[in-house]
Design an enzyme around this catalytic site. Structure first.
Site, PDB file in Angstrom:
ATOM      1  N   ARG A 221      86.627  51.346  30.649  1.00  0.00           N
ATOM      2  CA  ARG A 221      85.994  51.766  29.397  1.00  0.00           C
ATOM      3  C   ARG A 221      85.576  50.523  28.597  1.00  0.00           C
ATOM      4  NH1 ARG A 221      85.329  55.831  31.519  1.00  0.00           N
ATOM      5  NH2 ARG A 221      85.941  57.935  30.921  1.00  0.00           N
ATOM      6  N   HIS A 269      77.150  52.546  33.528  1.00  0.00           N
ATOM      7  CA  HIS A 269      78.242  53.532  33.678  1.00  0.00           C
ATOM      8  C   HIS A 269      78.003  54.439  34.900  1.00  0.00           C
ATOM      9  CE1 HIS A 269      81.599  55.789  31.367  1.00  0.00           C
ATOM     10  NE2 HIS A 269      81.709  56.014  32.683  1.00  0.00           N
TER      11      HIS A 269
HETATM   12  P1  NDP Z   1      95.308  57.001  36.226  1.00  0.00           P
HETATM   13  O1  NDP Z   1      95.794  57.729  35.027  1.00  0.00           O
HETATM   14  O2  NDP Z   1      95.541  57.585  37.571  1.00  0.00           O
HETATM   15  O3  NDP Z   1      95.946  55.534  36.238  1.00  0.00           O
HETATM   16  C1  NDP Z   1      96.078  54.757  35.104  1.00  0.00           C
HETATM   17  C2  NDP Z   1      96.859  53.495  35.449  1.00  0.00           C
HETATM   18  O4  NDP Z   1      96.821  52.610  34.300  1.00  0.00           O
HETATM   19  C3  NDP Z   1      98.332  53.753  35.755  1.00  0.00           C
HETATM   20  O5  NDP Z   1      98.777  52.904  36.775  1.00  0.00           O
HETATM   21  C4  NDP Z   1      99.012  53.379  34.430  1.00  0.00           C
HETATM   22  O6  NDP Z   1     100.347  52.922  34.556  1.00  0.00           O
HETATM   23  C5  NDP Z   1      98.153  52.234  33.983  1.00  0.00           C
HETATM   24  N1  NDP Z   1      98.291  51.993  32.558  1.00  0.00           N
HETATM   25  C6  NDP Z   1      98.087  52.853  31.540  1.00  0.00           C
HETATM   26  N2  NDP Z   1      98.324  52.240  30.365  1.00  0.00           N
HETATM   27  C7  NDP Z   1      98.698  50.983  30.664  1.00  0.00           C
HETATM   28  C8  NDP Z   1      99.089  49.859  29.889  1.00  0.00           C
HETATM   29  N3  NDP Z   1      99.144  49.911  28.568  1.00  0.00           N
HETATM   30  N4  NDP Z   1      99.413  48.718  30.530  1.00  0.00           N
HETATM   31  C9  NDP Z   1      99.367  48.661  31.875  1.00  0.00           C
HETATM   32  N5  NDP Z   1      99.018  49.679  32.673  1.00  0.00           N
HETATM   33  C10 NDP Z   1      98.680  50.824  32.060  1.00  0.00           C
HETATM   34  O7  NDP Z   1      93.754  56.732  35.984  1.00  0.00           O
HETATM   35  P2  NDP Z   1      92.587  56.668  37.080  1.00  0.00           P
HETATM   36  O8  NDP Z   1      92.922  55.622  38.071  1.00  0.00           O
HETATM   37  O9  NDP Z   1      92.254  58.029  37.580  1.00  0.00           O
HETATM   38  O10 NDP Z   1      91.341  56.217  36.148  1.00  0.00           O
HETATM   39  C11 NDP Z   1      91.367  55.042  35.383  1.00  0.00           C
HETATM   40  C12 NDP Z   1      90.183  55.006  34.416  1.00  0.00           C
HETATM   41  O11 NDP Z   1      88.974  54.694  35.097  1.00  0.00           O
HETATM   42  C13 NDP Z   1      89.839  56.335  33.722  1.00  0.00           C
HETATM   43  O12 NDP Z   1      90.703  56.587  32.644  1.00  0.00           O
HETATM   44  C14 NDP Z   1      88.401  56.104  33.285  1.00  0.00           C
HETATM   45  O13 NDP Z   1      88.385  55.569  31.976  1.00  0.00           O
HETATM   46  C15 NDP Z   1      87.879  55.056  34.262  1.00  0.00           C
HETATM   47  N6  NDP Z   1      86.788  55.604  35.100  1.00  0.00           N
HETATM   48  C16 NDP Z   1      85.545  54.998  35.046  1.00  0.00           C
HETATM   49  C17 NDP Z   1      84.517  55.458  35.829  1.00  0.00           C
HETATM   50  C18 NDP Z   1      83.182  54.788  35.820  1.00  0.00           C
HETATM   51  O14 NDP Z   1      82.233  55.292  36.422  1.00  0.00           O
HETATM   52  N7  NDP Z   1      83.046  53.627  35.214  1.00  0.00           N
HETATM   53  C19 NDP Z   1      84.681  56.610  36.720  1.00  0.00           C
HETATM   54  C20 NDP Z   1      86.020  57.152  36.720  1.00  0.00           C
HETATM   55  C21 NDP Z   1      87.013  56.653  35.923  1.00  0.00           C
HETATM   56  P3  NDP Z   1     101.514  53.865  35.169  1.00  0.00           P
HETATM   57  O15 NDP Z   1     101.260  53.828  36.666  1.00  0.00           O
HETATM   58  O16 NDP Z   1     102.746  53.191  34.786  1.00  0.00           O
HETATM   59  O17 NDP Z   1     101.320  55.232  34.578  1.00  0.00           O
HETATM   60  C1  OXD Z   2      85.161  59.131  34.307  1.00  0.00           C
HETATM   61  C2  OXD Z   2      83.908  58.392  34.152  1.00  0.00           C
HETATM   62  O1  OXD Z   2      86.069  58.949  33.501  1.00  0.00           O
HETATM   63  O2  OXD Z   2      82.916  58.752  34.829  1.00  0.00           O
HETATM   64  O3  OXD Z   2      85.251  59.917  35.265  1.00  0.00           O
HETATM   65  O4  OXD Z   2      83.839  57.436  33.380  1.00  0.00           O
END
Ligand code: NDP
Ligand code: OXD
Length: 306
Positions: A221, A269
């Protein structure tokens, strides 16, 4: 009971068709053409308008149309509504391919060779950097990208909130370990969810902890990055370059300094795009579970914010 599809500036007709193909008995309406807002008990949301929860007063369940839920939770979200998100292999594969592409392009100096080609210059650099990739966020997407990068022979490190174990990734966790994690890597991939804690996390202080000349890949993000700090770090040579798919303001305004910066690569994006058919399956499954009073899949922890 009806389902509303709410994604302003997006054609949601294919979503309705995909959901009806799975369950023709569903009643699905596309915002803003909602006949009876009181009858809407479920909604699929993407960057919803600020007053959506006033307009749909009887929601029991909301699904994000993607993986992230930040654009929903930043509104006045009623904690009694169930919130789910998309967790999908196709989404993980798409993200993995984009992250791999960005790492390969950096390792192989694609930007330099494209510029050289335009000038008909033959100038090989035989000293390829040895890359160690650090992934911020070891969730569904971070783990998948890490596994693929490890399969390509890169050293891969990962950082998460709670401790994770992974066969392909050397894992670090918590604030005490972030400096050690950053000191080991020269490419950082951000795959963190946007929360109060991760907002602004990609800042000058963090860049200072990375190896000089490191590469930043932000596919999570835009709000996680402090834009001025990135420009400063690139201009100081603290960072060598950046690949950005997400931005504080989207579309990225024409006057923004990122557009013309020689060390920044921009995509709009598109790092991974939700696959309508596979997402529709999850959404319909969850709707059926809701109507039967069963627990939903891919539920978001509202306290953690992801
Ligand atoms: P998940 O919820 O599966 O994973 C999030 C990870 O981040 C977990 O390992 C979590 O830790 C870790 N985390 C959360 N907060 C913190 C912190 N403060 N410090 C360190 N680690 C932290 O998310 P996804 O993998 O499914 O997706 C990640 C993000 O990717 C989405 O939220 C979205 O914003 C972005 N995205 C972007 C896209 C694009 O096209 N650009 C498409 C799809 C997604 P823990 O394992 O301990 O819970
Ligand atoms: C998502 C994205 O969060 O597309 O899936 O950014």
């Amino acid at each position: 009971m009806s389902i509303a599809l709410v994604a302003v500036n997006r054609n949601m007709e294919p979503w309705r068709e995909a959901m009806l193909a799975i369950d023709p008995s569903l009643r699905i309406e596309i915002y803003p053409e909602i006949e009876n807002p009181e009858a809407i008990s479920a909604a699929v949301l993407w960057k919803p308008p600020a007053d959506i929860f006033d307009k749909l007063p009887n929601l029991q369940w909301v699904s994000s149309l993607g993986a992230g839920v930040d654009s929903i939770l930043r509104l006045d979200f009623n904690q009694n509504i169930l919130l789910t998100r998309i967790v999908d292999e196709e989404l993980a594969q798409g993200m993995t391919r984009t992250v791999v592409m960005a790492v390969l392009a950096w390792e192989n100096e694609l930007a330099k060779y494209l510029a050289d080609q335009r000038e008909k210059v033959w100038q090989p650099n035989l000293d390829k950097p040895k890359l160690a990739v650090g992934i911020l966020g070891l969730g569904h997407l971070g783990k998948a990208a890490g596994k693929a990068l490890s399969g390509l022979g890169y050293e891969v490190y990962g950082f998460s909130r709670s401790r994770r174990n992974d066969d392909h990734i050397e894992c670090f966790a918590g604030e005490n370990e972030i400096s050690t994690f950053l000191s080991k890597v020269n490419v950082v991939v951000c795959l963190l969810p946007l929360t109060d804690t991760t907002s602004g996390m990609l800042n000058h202080m963090l860049f200072q902890k990375m190896q000089a000349g490191s590469y930043l890949i932000n596919v999570a993000r835009g709000e996680q990055l402090v834009d001025e700090d990135l420009i400063r770090a690139l201009d100081e040579g603290l960072l060598g370059g950046a690949y950005l798919d997400v931005f504080n303001e989207e579309p990225l305004p024409p006057a923004h300094d990122f557009w013309n910066h020689p060390k920044i690569t921009i995509t709009p994006h598109v790092a991974s795009i939700t696959n309508i058919e596979s997402a529709a399956k999850q959404i319909v499954k969850n709707y059926q579970r809701l109507t039967k009073g069963e627990a939903l899949i891919n539920q978001v922890d509202l306290d953690r914010g992801y």
